[in-house]
Design a protein around this motif. Structure first.
Motif, PDB file in Angstrom:
ATOM      1  N   GLU A 143     -29.254  19.167  15.522  1.00  0.00           N
ATOM      2  CA  GLU A 143     -30.538  19.692  15.996  1.00  0.00           C
ATOM      3  C   GLU A 143     -31.255  20.454  14.882  1.00  0.00           C
ATOM      4  O   GLU A 143     -32.461  20.287  14.688  1.00  0.00           O
ATOM      5  CB  GLU A 143     -30.291  20.602  17.194  1.00  0.00           C
ATOM      6  CG  GLU A 143     -31.542  21.138  17.818  1.00  0.00           C
ATOM      7  CD  GLU A 143     -31.249  22.017  19.023  1.00  0.00           C
ATOM      8  OE1 GLU A 143     -31.955  23.029  19.169  1.00  0.00           O
ATOM      9  OE2 GLU A 143     -30.328  21.715  19.795  1.00  0.00           O
ATOM     10  N   ILE A 144     -30.538  21.276  14.148  1.00  0.00           N
ATOM     11  CA  ILE A 144     -31.143  22.040  13.046  1.00  0.00           C
ATOM     12  C   ILE A 144     -31.715  21.090  12.000  1.00  0.00           C
ATOM     13  O   ILE A 144     -32.815  21.299  11.487  1.00  0.00           O
ATOM     14  CB  ILE A 144     -30.105  23.003  12.416  1.00  0.00           C
ATOM     15  CG1 ILE A 144     -29.787  24.135  13.395  1.00  0.00           C
ATOM     16  CG2 ILE A 144     -30.612  23.554  11.082  1.00  0.00           C
ATOM     17  CD1 ILE A 144     -28.608  24.983  12.981  1.00  0.00           C
ATOM     18  N   GLN A 145     -30.978  20.028  11.722  1.00  0.00           N
ATOM     19  CA  GLN A 145     -31.424  19.065  10.715  1.00  0.00           C
ATOM     20  C   GLN A 145     -32.731  18.389  11.114  1.00  0.00           C
ATOM     21  O   GLN A 145     -33.607  18.187  10.290  1.00  0.00           O
ATOM     22  CB  GLN A 145     -30.337  18.017  10.509  1.00  0.00           C
ATOM     23  CG  GLN A 145     -30.663  16.991   9.458  1.00  0.00           C
ATOM     24  CD  GLN A 145     -29.562  15.964   9.313  1.00  0.00           C
ATOM     25  OE1 GLN A 145     -28.612  15.918  10.079  1.00  0.00           O
ATOM     26  NE2 GLN A 145     -29.686  15.116   8.305  1.00  0.00           N
ATOM     27  N   LEU A 170     -34.363  25.186  11.924  1.00  0.00           N
ATOM     28  CA  LEU A 170     -33.491  26.315  12.230  1.00  0.00           C
ATOM     29  C   LEU A 170     -34.105  27.246  13.275  1.00  0.00           C
ATOM     30  O   LEU A 170     -33.440  27.636  14.230  1.00  0.00           O
ATOM     31  CB  LEU A 170     -33.178  27.093  10.954  1.00  0.00           C
ATOM     32  CG  LEU A 170     -32.267  28.297  11.106  1.00  0.00           C
ATOM     33  CD1 LEU A 170     -30.886  27.847  11.589  1.00  0.00           C
ATOM     34  CD2 LEU A 170     -32.151  29.051   9.802  1.00  0.00           C
ATOM     35  N   SER A 177     -34.061  25.749  16.786  1.00  0.00           N
ATOM     36  CA  SER A 177     -32.682  25.609  17.260  1.00  0.00           C
ATOM     37  C   SER A 177     -32.064  26.942  17.647  1.00  0.00           C
ATOM     38  O   SER A 177     -31.381  27.047  18.667  1.00  0.00           O
ATOM     39  CB  SER A 177     -31.825  24.933  16.185  1.00  0.00           C
ATOM     40  OG  SER A 177     -32.310  23.645  15.922  1.00  0.00           O
TER      41      SER A 177
END
Length: 174
Positions: free
Chosen positions: A134-136, A140, A143
């Protein structure tokens, strides 16, 4: 008598899904083959994974004593139990239908309802591997905020459900 009622229940479920399939085929004939293919893939996946889950559940039933579950996840486990439930839910990467037999076993071994709800909620939405992906893709900030708000929601829902259901006799379908 129990066997007959279980058989009747299974038969009702099968009839229900056959009616749904018939209606879907009737009203969405162009989508039915794709839905049928996806359903068969899902059933095959379940048939491959579920027996292993049942074996693991059997081993856990023998190896993990009720007293241990009651101590760390029971009614008197408090904040530590909630944190432990949260932690347990973040680890697995399997599909959600694997979590339900585990949750049933936890309830049977006297885990508190709120801790089981936390475990299920976290399993469904806050797994560590999922967070990395998800962060990718989303970033950040998004997320972290989603993680925080989802965590708060799961904790509130678990407390609310336990208060609503408390006092009722929660029986597991075996």
């Amino acid at each position: 008598m129990k066997t007959k009622s279980k058989l009747t229940k299974i038969l009702k479920i099968i009839i229900f899904w056959l009616v749904i399939a018939f209606l879907f085929q009737r009203f969405f004939p162009e989508r039915f083959p794709l839905a049928q293919e996806m359903s068969s893939r899902y059933i095959k996946e379940m048939l491959m994974i579920f027996p292993a889950v049942l074996v693991i559940m059997g081993l856990a039933d023998v190896w993990v004593p009720t007293s241990l579950v009651k101590k760390y996840l029971g009614e008197k486990s408090g904040l530590k139990g909630k944190i432990f439930s949260f932690f347990l839910g973040t680890l697995p990467t399997g599909p959600m239908y694997i979590a339900f037999p585990i949750a049933g076993e936890l309830l049977r071994k006297k885990a508190s309802l709120s801790n089981v709800i936390i475990f299920l909620g976290v399993w469904a939405s806050l797994k560590i591997p999922q967070l990395g992906v998800e962060i990718q893709f989303i970033g950040l900030k998004f997320s972290v905020l989603r993680f925080i708000f989802t965590s708060i929601s799961i904790l509130l829902i678990s407390s609310l459900m336990e208060k609503i259901i408390k006092g009722e006799n929660l029986e597991l379908n075996n």
